[in-house]
Design a protein around this motif. Structure first.
Motif, PDB file in Angstrom:
ATOM      1  N   ILE A 273       6.478  10.336  -8.123  1.00 39.87           N
ATOM      2  CA  ILE A 273       6.053   8.965  -7.835  1.00 39.87           C
ATOM      3  C   ILE A 273       5.498   8.920  -6.413  1.00 39.87           C
ATOM      4  CG2 ILE A 273       6.853   6.600  -7.457  1.00 39.87           C
ATOM      5  CD1 ILE A 273       8.856   7.016  -9.711  1.00 39.87           C
ATOM      6  N   PHE A 274       4.378   8.212  -6.258  1.00 42.10           N
ATOM      7  CA  PHE A 274       3.723   8.078  -4.963  1.00 42.10           C
ATOM      8  C   PHE A 274       3.806   6.615  -4.523  1.00 42.10           C
ATOM      9  CE2 PHE A 274       1.948  11.490  -7.398  1.00 42.10           C
ATOM     10  CZ  PHE A 274       1.823  12.544  -6.499  1.00 42.10           C
ATOM     11  N   GLY A 275       3.914   6.412  -3.228  1.00 40.21           N
ATOM     12  CA  GLY A 275       4.039   5.034  -2.756  1.00 40.21           C
ATOM     13  C   GLY A 275       3.395   4.802  -1.409  1.00 40.21           C
ATOM     14  N   LEU A 276       3.012   3.541  -1.186  1.00 36.33           N
ATOM     15  CA  LEU A 276       2.557   3.065   0.118  1.00 36.33           C
ATOM     16  C   LEU A 276       3.481   1.935   0.540  1.00 36.33           C
ATOM     17  CD1 LEU A 276      -1.329   2.852  -0.398  1.00 36.33           C
ATOM     18  CD2 LEU A 276      -0.035   4.704   0.691  1.00 36.33           C
ATOM     19  N   ILE A 277       3.896   1.962   1.791  1.00 40.93           N
ATOM     20  CA  ILE A 277       4.819   0.943   2.303  1.00 40.93           C
ATOM     21  C   ILE A 277       4.280   0.399   3.612  1.00 40.93           C
ATOM     22  CG2 ILE A 277       7.184   0.467   3.068  1.00 40.93           C
ATOM     23  CD1 ILE A 277       8.054   2.907   1.377  1.00 40.93           C
ATOM     24  N   HIS A 278       4.249  -0.924   3.732  1.00 42.19           N
ATOM     25  CA  HIS A 278       3.747  -1.568   4.943  1.00 42.19           C
ATOM     26  C   HIS A 278       4.811  -2.522   5.471  1.00 42.19           C
ATOM     27  CE1 HIS A 278       0.769  -4.440   7.019  1.00 42.19           C
ATOM     28  NE2 HIS A 278       0.868  -3.351   7.745  1.00 42.19           N
ATOM     29  N   ILE A 279       5.202  -2.309   6.706  1.00 42.56           N
ATOM     30  CA  ILE A 279       6.269  -3.108   7.316  1.00 42.56           C
ATOM     31  C   ILE A 279       5.800  -3.568   8.699  1.00 42.56           C
ATOM     32  CG2 ILE A 279       8.662  -3.116   8.143  1.00 42.56           C
ATOM     33  CD1 ILE A 279       9.071  -0.667   6.193  1.00 42.56           C
ATOM     34  N   ILE A 280       5.879  -4.859   8.970  1.00 43.05           N
ATOM     35  CA  ILE A 280       5.543  -5.362  10.304  1.00 43.05           C
ATOM     36  C   ILE A 280       6.764  -6.061  10.878  1.00 43.05           C
ATOM     37  CG2 ILE A 280       4.074  -6.906  11.661  1.00 43.05           C
ATOM     38  CD1 ILE A 280       1.827  -6.440   9.795  1.00 43.05           C
ATOM     39  N   THR A 281       7.141  -5.649  12.078  1.00 40.45           N
ATOM     40  CA  THR A 281       8.343  -6.194  12.721  1.00 40.45           C
ATOM     41  C   THR A 281       8.025  -6.773  14.098  1.00 40.45           C
ATOM     42  OG1 THR A 281       8.913  -4.089  13.776  1.00 40.45           O
ATOM     43  CG2 THR A 281       9.778  -4.484  11.561  1.00 40.45           C
ATOM     44  N   ASN A 282       8.870  -7.679  14.508  1.00 39.00           N
ATOM     45  CA  ASN A 282       8.813  -8.238  15.856  1.00 39.00           C
ATOM     46  C   ASN A 282       9.925  -7.564  16.650  1.00 39.00           C
ATOM     47  OD1 ASN A 282       9.221  -9.794  18.170  1.00 39.00           O
ATOM     48  ND2 ASN A 282       8.544 -11.682  17.188  1.00 39.00           N
ATOM     49  N   ASN A 283       9.563  -6.677  17.551  1.00 37.60           N
ATOM     50  CA  ASN A 283      10.573  -5.910  18.279  1.00 37.60           C
ATOM     51  C   ASN A 283      11.265  -6.711  19.374  1.00 37.60           C
ATOM     52  OD1 ASN A 283      10.022  -3.710  16.707  1.00 37.60           O
ATOM     53  ND2 ASN A 283       8.615  -2.769  18.154  1.00 37.60           N
ATOM     54  N   LYS A 284      10.742  -7.906  19.632  1.00 44.61           N
ATOM     55  CA  LYS A 284      11.368  -8.744  20.654  1.00 44.61           C
ATOM     56  C   LYS A 284      12.682  -9.319  20.133  1.00 44.61           C
ATOM     57  CE  LYS A 284      10.108 -12.303  24.013  1.00 44.61           C
ATOM     58  NZ  LYS A 284       9.053 -13.244  24.443  1.00 44.61           N
ATOM     59  N   ASN A 285      12.654  -9.776  18.880  1.00 42.92           N
ATOM     60  CA  ASN A 285      13.885 -10.338  18.313  1.00 42.92           C
ATOM     61  C   ASN A 285      14.331  -9.604  17.052  1.00 42.92           C
ATOM     62  OD1 ASN A 285      11.981 -11.206  16.498  1.00 42.92           O
ATOM     63  ND2 ASN A 285      11.971 -13.322  17.233  1.00 42.92           N
ATOM     64  N   LEU A 286      13.648  -8.456  16.758  1.00 45.13           N
ATOM     65  CA  LEU A 286      13.983  -7.604  15.616  1.00 45.13           C
ATOM     66  C   LEU A 286      13.957  -8.375  14.296  1.00 45.13           C
ATOM     67  CD1 LEU A 286      16.794  -5.468  17.282  1.00 45.13           C
ATOM     68  CD2 LEU A 286      14.519  -4.701  16.611  1.00 45.13           C
TER      69      LEU A 286
ATOM     70  N   SER B  38       5.166  -5.110   2.316  1.00 52.55           N
ATOM     71  CA  SER B  38       4.464  -4.930   1.046  1.00 52.55           C
ATOM     72  C   SER B  38       4.575  -3.476   0.629  1.00 52.55           C
ATOM     73  CB  SER B  38       2.995  -5.352   1.147  1.00 52.55           C
ATOM     74  OG  SER B  38       2.336  -4.669   2.197  1.00 52.55           O
ATOM     75  N   VAL B  39       4.521  -3.245  -0.687  1.00 49.86           N
ATOM     76  CA  VAL B  39       4.729  -1.894  -1.202  1.00 49.86           C
ATOM     77  C   VAL B  39       4.038  -1.739  -2.556  1.00 49.86           C
ATOM     78  CG1 VAL B  39       6.891  -2.555  -2.343  1.00 49.86           C
ATOM     79  CG2 VAL B  39       6.516  -0.173  -1.752  1.00 49.86           C
ATOM     80  N   VAL B  40       3.658  -0.523  -2.883  1.00 52.01           N
ATOM     81  CA  VAL B  40       3.217  -0.197  -4.235  1.00 52.01           C
ATOM     82  C   VAL B  40       3.793   1.162  -4.591  1.00 52.01           C
ATOM     83  CG1 VAL B  40       1.035   0.858  -3.455  1.00 52.01           C
ATOM     84  CG2 VAL B  40       1.250   0.052  -5.813  1.00 52.01           C
ATOM     85  N   MET B  41       4.300   1.280  -5.821  1.00 51.36           N
ATOM     86  CA  MET B  41       4.822   2.541  -6.332  1.00 51.36           C
ATOM     87  C   MET B  41       4.026   2.877  -7.591  1.00 51.36           C
ATOM     88  SD  MET B  41       7.128   2.979  -4.033  1.00 51.36           S
ATOM     89  CE  MET B  41       8.060   4.396  -4.633  1.00 51.36           C
ATOM     90  N   THR B  42       3.560   4.143  -7.695  1.00 45.07           N
ATOM     91  CA  THR B  42       2.651   4.491  -8.765  1.00 45.07           C
ATOM     92  C   THR B  42       2.767   5.975  -9.135  1.00 45.07           C
ATOM     93  OG1 THR B  42       0.291   4.596  -9.388  1.00 45.07           O
ATOM     94  CG2 THR B  42       0.823   4.846  -7.059  1.00 45.07           C
ATOM     95  N   PHE B  43       2.334   6.299 -10.350  1.00 42.86           N
ATOM     96  CA  PHE B  43       2.226   7.687 -10.753  1.00 42.86           C
ATOM     97  C   PHE B  43       0.874   8.277 -10.351  1.00 42.86           C
ATOM     98  CE2 PHE B  43       5.265   6.141 -14.106  1.00 42.86           C
ATOM     99  CZ  PHE B  43       6.345   6.902 -13.686  1.00 42.86           C
ATOM    100  N   ASN B  44       0.009   7.443  -9.824  1.00 37.65           N
ATOM    101  CA  ASN B  44      -1.359   7.855  -9.479  1.00 37.65           C
ATOM    102  C   ASN B  44      -1.374   8.515  -8.094  1.00 37.65           C
ATOM    103  OD1 ASN B  44      -4.087   8.114  -8.995  1.00 37.65           O
ATOM    104  ND2 ASN B  44      -4.601   6.108  -9.834  1.00 37.65           N
ATOM    105  N   PRO B  45      -1.638   9.816  -8.016  1.00 35.88           N
ATOM    106  CA  PRO B  45      -1.593  10.519  -6.717  1.00 35.88           C
ATOM    107  C   PRO B  45      -2.697  10.112  -5.759  1.00 35.88           C
ATOM    108  CG  PRO B  45      -2.422  11.982  -8.422  1.00 35.88           C
ATOM    109  CD  PRO B  45      -1.965  10.740  -9.126  1.00 35.88           C
ATOM    110  N   VAL B  46      -3.693   9.359  -6.255  1.00 37.60           N
ATOM    111  CA  VAL B  46      -4.808   8.980  -5.383  1.00 37.60           C
ATOM    112  C   VAL B  46      -4.339   8.118  -4.216  1.00 37.60           C
ATOM    113  CG1 VAL B  46      -5.463   6.844  -6.594  1.00 37.60           C
ATOM    114  CG2 VAL B  46      -7.216   8.177  -5.400  1.00 37.60           C
TER     115      VAL B  46
END
Length: 313
Positions: A61-74, A80-88
Motif C-alpha cells: 500500500i502506498f500513501g501520501l500524508i499532509h500535516i500542517i502544524t502551528n509550532n507556537k501553540n502545537l 489530509s491523506v490518501v492510501m492506495t494500491f497505485n504505486p504512481v
C-alpha cells in the motif's frame, strides 16, 4: 519615526502577529510598513507543513500524508491523506509547495487503486494520533514527525520519506496563484479546505423515476452546471469535463430533502465533493441504477404469491 496604532493594527491583521511583535517589527523598520512585514515574516516562521510519502511493505500500500502544524501553540491546522494500491503516488514530489501537494492528495483519491475505506480510517485515526501527540511529545521537527508516523505504522513495515516546509502565518493564509484574480481567495480557501458543493443538474427521462421516489444510493445521470472556476478545476479532476465542456456522468444520490415545491438532491462525487441539484416536484429523473430496498420485493412478489397459493392447505 512614524509608528501609529493604525499601522500596528494593520500589521497585526496582515501577518497575524501579536501587538508586541508588530511594534518591534515597525521599530526595526523605522516605521516602513513593507519592511516591517518582511521582519515579521523572518521572525514568525512557526507554521510547518509536513509532506510525507509512505510504503506499507507488508500490504503493498502506498500513501501520501499532509500535516500542517502551528509550532507556537502545537495545534494541528490541516490534515489530509490518501492510501492506495497505485504505486504512481510514490512518484509524487514531496518538495512541491504545500498547496500543490494537498491538491494532489485529493486528486489521487479519485484515481483507480485508491482504497476509500482505508483512507477514511487513516484520515480519522492518524489525525487523532498526531493531534494527541503534538503537545505531549512536542512534535517540532521533521525528525519528530517521521518518528511519529513510523510509530503509528509500526506493524506494517513502513518506509517513510518526509520533508518540512516552514511558513509564516501570512504565507499559510496566502494560497498560491492557481486560480484567476477575480476569484476571492477566501472563497477558494474555505471551499477547498473542507467540503466542496457544486451546482448540478439531473437529467430527466419519461421512463425514469419520480423525484419523490428517489432514494439514497440511486445512481442518476447528472452534469455540473456551476460556473465558478473552482468547479471547472474539480470537473477536470473527476472526469466531468471533456476539453472545455462539462459532460454528464453517473453520480450517486447522497441525500434527498423536500423543501416547499422542490427537492434538494445532494450528489456524491467523492468524500469531499458534492453536487447540489434543485428539482421541481413531479419531475421524472434518469436513474441508471437503483438501491431502493423495495425493488427486489416488487420484482419477486408475483413468484412468492404463486408459491404461497400452491402450498396453501
Amino acid at each position: 519615526m512614524n509608528i501609529t496604532l493604525e499601522k500596528i493594527k494593520a500589521l497585526m491583521d496582515d501577518t497575524g502577529c501579536e501587538q508586541s511583535e508588530a511594534e518591534t517589527a515597525l521599530k526595526l523598520a523605522e516605521g516602513n510598513f513593507n519592511k516591517a512585514i518582511s521582519y515579521v515574516s523572518a521572525m514568525l516562521k512557526y507554521i510547518t507543513a509536513y509532506k510525507a510519502k509512505i510504503i506499507l511493505k507488508n500490504d503493498n500500500i502506498f500513501g501520501l500524508i499532509h500535516i500542517i502544524t502551528n509550532n507556537k501553540n502545537l495545534d494541528l491546522l490541516r490534515f489530509s491523506v490518501v492510501m492506495t494500491f497505485n504505486p504512481v503516488v510514490y512518484e509524487q514530489n514531496i518538495e512541491a509547495d504545500w498547496f500543490s501537494f494537498e491538491k494532489q492528495i485529493y486528486s489521487y483519491r479519485l484515481v483507480e487503486g485508491a482504497i476509500e475505506n482505508y483512507t477514511k480510517t487513516i484520515d480519522k485515526n492518524l489525525k487523532e494520533f498526531v493531534d494527541s501527540n503534538l503537545k505531549s511529545n512536542k512534535i517540532l521537527t521533521c525528525k519528530d514527525m517521521k518518528l511519529l508516523l513510523e510509530t503509528y505504522f509500526s506493524e506494517n513495515n513502513v518506509q517513510v520519506e518526509i520533508v518540512a516546509e516552514e511558513l509564516t502565518l501570512r504565507d499559510f493564509k496566502k494560497l498560491p496563484k492557481y486560480f484567476p484574480d477575480n476569484i476571492p481567495k477566501e472563497t477558494i480557501s474555505s471551499e477547498y479546505s473542507s467540503v466542496i458543493e457544486l451546482e448540478a443538474f439531473i437529467f430527466e427521462d419519461s421512463s425514469g423515476k419520480k423525484v419523490e421516489n428517489l432514494k439514497v444510493g440511486d445512481k442518476v445521470l447528472a452534469k455540473i452546471i456551476d460556473t465558478r472556476d473552482i468547479a471547472h478545476y474539480i470537473g477536470h479532476l473527476i472526469g466531468a469535463k471533456k476539453e472545455q465542456t462539462m459532460i454528464p456522468i453517473p453520480t450517486e444520490v447522497q441525500s434527498v430533502e423536500e423543501i416547499g415545491n422542490e427537492y434538494i438532491v445532494c450528489l456524491k462525487y467523492s468524500d469531499l465533493i458534492f453536487g447540489i441539484a434543485h428539482v421541481d416536484r413531479g419531475r421524472t429523473l434518469k436513474v441508471l441504477e437503483t438501491k431502493d430496498p423495495t425493488t427486489w420485493q416488487t420484482k419477486f412478489l408475483p413468484y412468492y404469491s404463486n408459491e404461497f397459493e400452491k402450498n396453501k392447505v
